[in-house]
Design a protein around this motif. Structure first.
Motif, PDB file in Angstrom:
ATOM      1  N   ALA A 349       1.125  -1.307  -0.228  1.00  0.00           N
ATOM      2  CA  ALA A 349      -0.143   0.025  -0.747  1.00  0.00           C
ATOM      3  C   ALA A 349       0.822   0.932   0.027  1.00  0.00           C
ATOM      4  O   ALA A 349       2.141   1.109   0.358  1.00  0.00           O
ATOM      5  N   ALA A 350       0.593   2.331  -0.612  1.00  0.00           N
ATOM      6  CA  ALA A 350       1.161   3.232  -0.876  1.00  0.00           C
ATOM      7  C   ALA A 350       0.337   4.468  -0.344  1.00  0.00           C
ATOM      8  O   ALA A 350      -1.297   4.916  -0.816  1.00  0.00           O
ATOM      9  N   THR A 351       0.853   5.827  -0.304  1.00  0.00           N
ATOM     10  CA  THR A 351       0.074   6.557   0.460  1.00  0.00           C
ATOM     11  C   THR A 351       1.141   8.353   0.285  1.00  0.00           C
ATOM     12  O   THR A 351       2.180   8.215   0.856  1.00  0.00           O
ATOM     13  N   HIS A 352       0.294   9.353   0.239  1.00  0.00           N
ATOM     14  CA  HIS A 352       0.797  10.779   0.657  1.00  0.00           C
ATOM     15  C   HIS A 352       0.932  11.301   1.337  1.00  0.00           C
ATOM     16  O   HIS A 352       1.128  12.263   2.384  1.00  0.00           O
ATOM     17  N   CYS A 353      -0.954  10.550   2.035  1.00  0.00           N
ATOM     18  CA  CYS A 353      -1.127  11.610   3.419  1.00  0.00           C
ATOM     19  C   CYS A 353      -0.884  10.949   4.872  1.00  0.00           C
ATOM     20  O   CYS A 353      -0.124  10.086   4.850  1.00  0.00           O
ATOM     21  N   ASN A 354      -0.749  12.073   5.738  1.00  0.00           N
ATOM     22  CA  ASN A 354      -0.747  11.680   7.212  1.00  0.00           C
ATOM     23  C   ASN A 354      -1.589  10.938   7.846  1.00  0.00           C
ATOM     24  O   ASN A 354      -2.897  11.234   7.726  1.00  0.00           O
ATOM     25  N   LEU A 355      -1.769   9.296   7.477  1.00  0.00           N
ATOM     26  CA  LEU A 355      -2.500   8.680   7.936  1.00  0.00           C
ATOM     27  C   LEU A 355      -2.694   8.694   9.799  1.00  0.00           C
ATOM     28  O   LEU A 355      -3.569   8.535   9.839  1.00  0.00           O
ATOM     29  N   MET A 356      -2.023   8.559  10.324  1.00  0.00           N
ATOM     30  CA  MET A 356      -2.096   9.103  11.817  1.00  0.00           C
ATOM     31  C   MET A 356      -3.404  10.258  11.826  1.00  0.00           C
ATOM     32  O   MET A 356      -4.025  10.452  12.437  1.00  0.00           O
ATOM     33  N   GLN A 357      -3.083  11.336  10.979  1.00  0.00           N
ATOM     34  CA  GLN A 357      -3.741  12.940  11.500  1.00  0.00           C
ATOM     35  C   GLN A 357      -5.631  12.522  10.972  1.00  0.00           C
ATOM     36  O   GLN A 357      -6.465  12.833  11.034  1.00  0.00           O
ATOM     37  N   GLN A 358      -5.130  11.589   9.458  1.00  0.00           N
ATOM     38  CA  GLN A 358      -6.958  10.907   8.986  1.00  0.00           C
ATOM     39  C   GLN A 358      -7.359  10.654   9.976  1.00  0.00           C
ATOM     40  O   GLN A 358      -8.569  10.624   9.966  1.00  0.00           O
ATOM     41  N   ILE A 359      -6.872   9.164  11.227  1.00  0.00           N
ATOM     42  CA  ILE A 359      -7.451   8.972  11.567  1.00  0.00           C
ATOM     43  C   ILE A 359      -7.945   9.779  12.815  1.00  0.00           C
ATOM     44  O   ILE A 359      -9.640   9.640  13.629  1.00  0.00           O
ATOM     45  N   LYS A 360      -7.304  10.600  13.289  1.00  0.00           N
ATOM     46  CA  LYS A 360      -7.495  11.578  14.229  1.00  0.00           C
ATOM     47  C   LYS A 360      -8.955  11.790  13.540  1.00  0.00           C
ATOM     48  O   LYS A 360      -9.858  12.744  14.436  1.00  0.00           O
ATOM     49  N   ASP A 361      -9.008  12.481  12.635  1.00  0.00           N
ATOM     50  CA  ASP A 361     -10.551  13.278  11.626  1.00  0.00           C
ATOM     51  C   ASP A 361     -11.477  12.211  11.495  1.00  0.00           C
ATOM     52  O   ASP A 361     -12.201  12.540  10.965  1.00  0.00           O
ATOM     53  N   GLY A 362     -10.997  11.149  11.395  1.00  0.00           N
ATOM     54  CA  GLY A 362     -12.313   9.715  11.303  1.00  0.00           C
ATOM     55  C   GLY A 362     -12.292   9.176   9.602  1.00  0.00           C
ATOM     56  O   GLY A 362     -13.112   8.898   9.416  1.00  0.00           O
ATOM     57  N   GLY A 363     -10.888   9.974   9.230  1.00  0.00           N
ATOM     58  CA  GLY A 363     -10.830   9.417   8.307  1.00  0.00           C
ATOM     59  C   GLY A 363     -10.109   8.432   7.332  1.00  0.00           C
ATOM     60  O   GLY A 363     -10.542   6.883   5.965  1.00  0.00           O
ATOM     61  N   PHE A 364      -9.646   7.930   7.946  1.00  0.00           N
ATOM     62  CA  PHE A 364      -9.031   6.674   8.243  1.00  0.00           C
ATOM     63  C   PHE A 364      -9.220   5.335   8.969  1.00  0.00           C
ATOM     64  O   PHE A 364      -9.054   5.603  10.419  1.00  0.00           O
ATOM     65  N   ARG A 365      -9.331   4.116   8.931  1.00  0.00           N
ATOM     66  CA  ARG A 365      -9.319   3.046  10.475  1.00  0.00           C
ATOM     67  C   ARG A 365      -7.980   2.704  10.837  1.00  0.00           C
ATOM     68  O   ARG A 365      -6.985   2.393  10.126  1.00  0.00           O
ATOM     69  N   ALA A 366      -7.690   2.923  12.277  1.00  0.00           N
ATOM     70  CA  ALA A 366      -6.731   2.450  12.498  1.00  0.00           C
ATOM     71  C   ALA A 366      -6.007   1.044  12.850  1.00  0.00           C
ATOM     72  O   ALA A 366      -5.178   0.634  12.483  1.00  0.00           O
ATOM     73  N   ASP A 367      -7.417   0.687  12.542  1.00  0.00           N
ATOM     74  CA  ASP A 367      -6.962  -0.558  13.000  1.00  0.00           C
ATOM     75  C   ASP A 367      -6.528  -1.610  11.376  1.00  0.00           C
ATOM     76  O   ASP A 367      -5.762  -2.073  11.485  1.00  0.00           O
ATOM     77  N   LEU A 368      -6.988  -0.756  10.715  1.00  0.00           N
ATOM     78  CA  LEU A 368      -6.915  -0.803   9.614  1.00  0.00           C
ATOM     79  C   LEU A 368      -5.173   0.084   9.166  1.00  0.00           C
ATOM     80  O   LEU A 368      -3.983  -0.997   8.134  1.00  0.00           O
ATOM     81  N   PHE A 369      -4.242   0.912   9.440  1.00  0.00           N
ATOM     82  CA  PHE A 369      -3.323   1.086   9.754  1.00  0.00           C
ATOM     83  C   PHE A 369      -2.354   0.240  10.334  1.00  0.00           C
ATOM     84  O   PHE A 369      -1.155   0.272   9.667  1.00  0.00           O
ATOM     85  N   TYR A 370      -2.682   0.124  11.312  1.00  0.00           N
ATOM     86  CA  TYR A 370      -1.973  -0.560  11.852  1.00  0.00           C
ATOM     87  C   TYR A 370      -1.860  -2.185  11.669  1.00  0.00           C
ATOM     88  O   TYR A 370      -0.338  -2.896  11.801  1.00  0.00           O
ATOM     89  N   ARG A 371      -2.321  -2.825  10.591  1.00  0.00           N
ATOM     90  CA  ARG A 371      -3.140  -3.477   9.755  1.00  0.00           C
ATOM     91  C   ARG A 371      -1.428  -3.793   8.848  1.00  0.00           C
ATOM     92  O   ARG A 371      -0.350  -4.690   8.089  1.00  0.00           O
ATOM     93  N   LEU A 372      -1.489  -2.707   8.146  1.00  0.00           N
ATOM     94  CA  LEU A 372      -0.733  -1.605   7.052  1.00  0.00           C
ATOM     95  C   LEU A 372       0.393  -1.829   7.542  1.00  0.00           C
ATOM     96  O   LEU A 372       1.405  -1.866   7.064  1.00  0.00           O
ATOM     97  N   ASN A 373       0.858  -1.022   8.890  1.00  0.00           N
ATOM     98  CA  ASN A 373       1.912  -0.440   9.425  1.00  0.00           C
ATOM     99  C   ASN A 373       3.024  -1.248   9.851  1.00  0.00           C
ATOM    100  O   ASN A 373       3.797  -1.206  10.122  1.00  0.00           O
ATOM    101  N   VAL A 374       2.592  -2.801   9.657  1.00  0.00           N
ATOM    102  CA  VAL A 374       3.825  -3.899   9.677  1.00  0.00           C
ATOM    103  C   VAL A 374       5.655  -3.230   9.541  1.00  0.00           C
ATOM    104  O   VAL A 374       5.993  -3.679  10.558  1.00  0.00           O
ATOM    105  N   PHE A 375       5.465  -2.881   8.352  1.00  0.00           N
ATOM    106  CA  PHE A 375       6.695  -2.791   8.221  1.00  0.00           C
ATOM    107  C   PHE A 375       6.190  -1.331   7.740  1.00  0.00           C
ATOM    108  O   PHE A 375       5.723  -1.622   5.517  1.00  0.00           O
TER     109      PHE A 375
END
Length: 542
Positions: A349-375
């Protein structure tokens, strides 16, 4: 102490010999030696110390307490150069002598304080102690056998033979482990060199589109990636737009054990939400309006290979939940289907966004982020990897030349190289590629002496060779005439020729008509400059 008869000792030695002959790993060998020694002496507890590679420290490598292997034990390493001369372990190793203490807590001949402390931590209080140096066939001490609370020791000859045999097997196991680590390290280095050699060979090809990495920043990225290329690990690529995330995704796929299987790319922001689910997971005929036949989803199509999900931060929330389930279960259910399909897909997966900020703003799931953020891998922007700018530029020149079908690649003048290094590249590598393609088209296809950075031109970048840019109204009249290239009746070749003549004249004037110096400034061979001066009828008199 009780006695053991000769036949029992002989049988034990035979069994030990056969057991050790089957051992190859150091841990297993040490455990077998200690088990056998305890059985021969009926010892309740024991430790085997092994000399480290410096020969200056005894490392407690295996410990038994009441027939149990103890991984976390209180027995500390012993530094021989700083240990007390009366320490029983130090004395046994340094002098090659067996130390036997029968009444351990009443004996005053040795300094046993460290033994007392270790036993107290373990909840033990042994009656006796035997410290036997392990000396192999070459008379080299490789460690120390320590037995506590032993009951049988009446055949020193048998114990001596056992310890000699055990020492030889332990030394062999140590060598095998050390050589195994060296071989493993060399194998990893060799694989890295093979990959690097393959990449270098590919980079010499005109059609190569892989990563260019000469800067420390990008070399660190590739070194980090090397750790997981062949592992079934999902990867999250983070970086600014145009920083080369898709190039890195292809690099991961092509250098993994999935390289013979398909790699499929999907931009999550480039397709409507209503169609993205069907695109990813597939659908069954009649599942929705327009579904006139079954469709295989990208997960199923990429089975065995790699699925690159670009701009994952723009994926709708509903699909994020479904993607999370697929990543966890590795099973997909096409739209309208009742059965799930098992898939073996590596997701990048790839992104130019700040996913942590999107999680705070309710635009991205925290559980999906931690699943993708293994490496996670963060790609540096081009302005932070300056050592790669010129190699990338030269690569894009070669690539563009091949695309246009030109016979040879034009070179980059010294001034152009300077300009390329000074530009901040808000659009990163993608912008550099576009700049180079435009510059090749504007060149004479021999040397790139002029470069255009687009509409957002930084103030610090100068575009004229060897002179300060002046407002048009302050330029000499001849230069204004020569640089007015907006005549619609002129073709590209005429425009390029006229501009090139102006650049050469400017450089010659700045160099006081020293042609050798001008050739160096223009990064041209003298023969080429002379040819161009003759071609454009340039002379000191004219």
């Amino acid at each position: 102490m009780h006695s053991a008869n000769h036949s029992e000792i002989s049988s034990a030695l035979l069994a030990i010999s056969q057991s050790l002959a089957d051992r190859s790993q150091l841990t297993q060998t040490l455990d077998a030696v200690l088990t056998a020694a305890r059985h021969m002496t009926l010892a309740k507890h024991g430790i085997i110390y092994v000399l480290d590679q410096t020969g200056q420290a005894l490392i407690p490598s295996t410990a038994h307490h009441n027939d149990k292997v103890i991984v976390s034990h209180p027995w500390a390493a012993l530094q021989l150069d700083s240990a007390s001369e009366t320490d029983p372990f130090n004395f046994a190793v340094r002098n090659g002598e067996v130390v036997l203490i029968n009444e351990l807590y009443k004996y005053n001949g040795y300094d046993c304080e460290s033994v007392y402390q270790s036993e107290q931590t373990s909840g033990l209080k042994s009656e006796n102690l035997l410290a036997w140096p392990l000396v192999d066939n070459e008379s080299k001490t490789i460690g120390l056998l320590v037995l506590l609370d032993l009951s049988v020791i009446d055949n020193e000859t048998a114990l001596t033979e056992f310890c000699r045999m055990a020492a030889s097997h332990i030394r062999q196991a140590v060598w095998l482990e050390q050589y195994g680590q060296v071989i493993k390290s060399l194998s990893a280095d060799n694989q890295a060199l093979v990959r690097e050699n393959t990449q270098l060979k590919k980079r010499t090809q005109k059609t190569y589109q892989g990563p260019i990495a000469e800067s420390e920043e990008m070399l660190n990225v590739l070194d980090r990636l090397d750790k997981v290329l062949s592992l079934p690990v999902d990867v999250l690529l983070r970086g600014e737009t145009g920083s080369g995330k898709e190039v890195i995704a292809k690099y991961i796929h092509e250098n993994s054990n999935r390289s013979t299987q398909p790699m499929i790319v999907q931009n999550c922001a480039a397709i409507p939400e209503q169609l993205l689910e069907s695109e990813l997971f597939g659908h069954k005929k009649g599942s929705f309006t327009g579904a006139d036949k079954d469709k295989i989803g990208l997960f199923e199509a990429a089975n065995g290979g790699t699925l690159f999900l670009d701009e994952i931060g723009d994926m709708p929330m509903l699909l994020q939940a479904k993607l999370l389930r697929v990543l966890q279960e590795r099973r997909v259910r096409p739209v309208g289907a009742s059965n799930e399909i098992e898939v073996d897909v590596r997701v990048i997966a790839a992104t130019h966004c700040n996913l942590m900020q999107q999680i705070k703003d309710g635009g991205f799931r925290a559980d999906l982020f931690y699943r993708l953020n293994v490496f996670p891998i963060t790609l540096p922007p081009l302005r932070a990897r300056q050592a790669d700018i010129i190699p990338l530029a030269e690569h894009f020149v070669t690539y563009t030349t091949h695309t246009l079908g030109l016979p040879q690649s034009p070179g980059l003048s010294a001034n152009v190289r300077k300009q390329l290094l000074e530009y901040p590249y808000p659009g990163n590598v993608r912008e550099l590629k576009n700049i180079i393609e435009r510059s090749v088209l504007l060149s004479d296809f021999e040397t790139i002496t002029h470069i255009e950075f687009g509409e957002q031109i930084p103030e610090e970048v100068t575009y004229t060779d060897n002179m300060v840019a002046l407002p048009k109204e302050q330029q000499p009249e001849s230069e204004v005439a020569n640089t007015d290239l907006d005549d619609p009746s002129m073709g590209l070749k005429e425009v390029v020729s006229q501009y090139e003549r102006t650049v050469i004249l400017d450089c010659l004037n700045a160099c006081n008509w020293h042609t050798k110096k001008a050739a160096e400034q223009l990064a041209l061979p003298m023969s080429t400059l002379n040819h161009k001066m003759k071609k454009y009828d340039i002379s000191a008199a004219g």
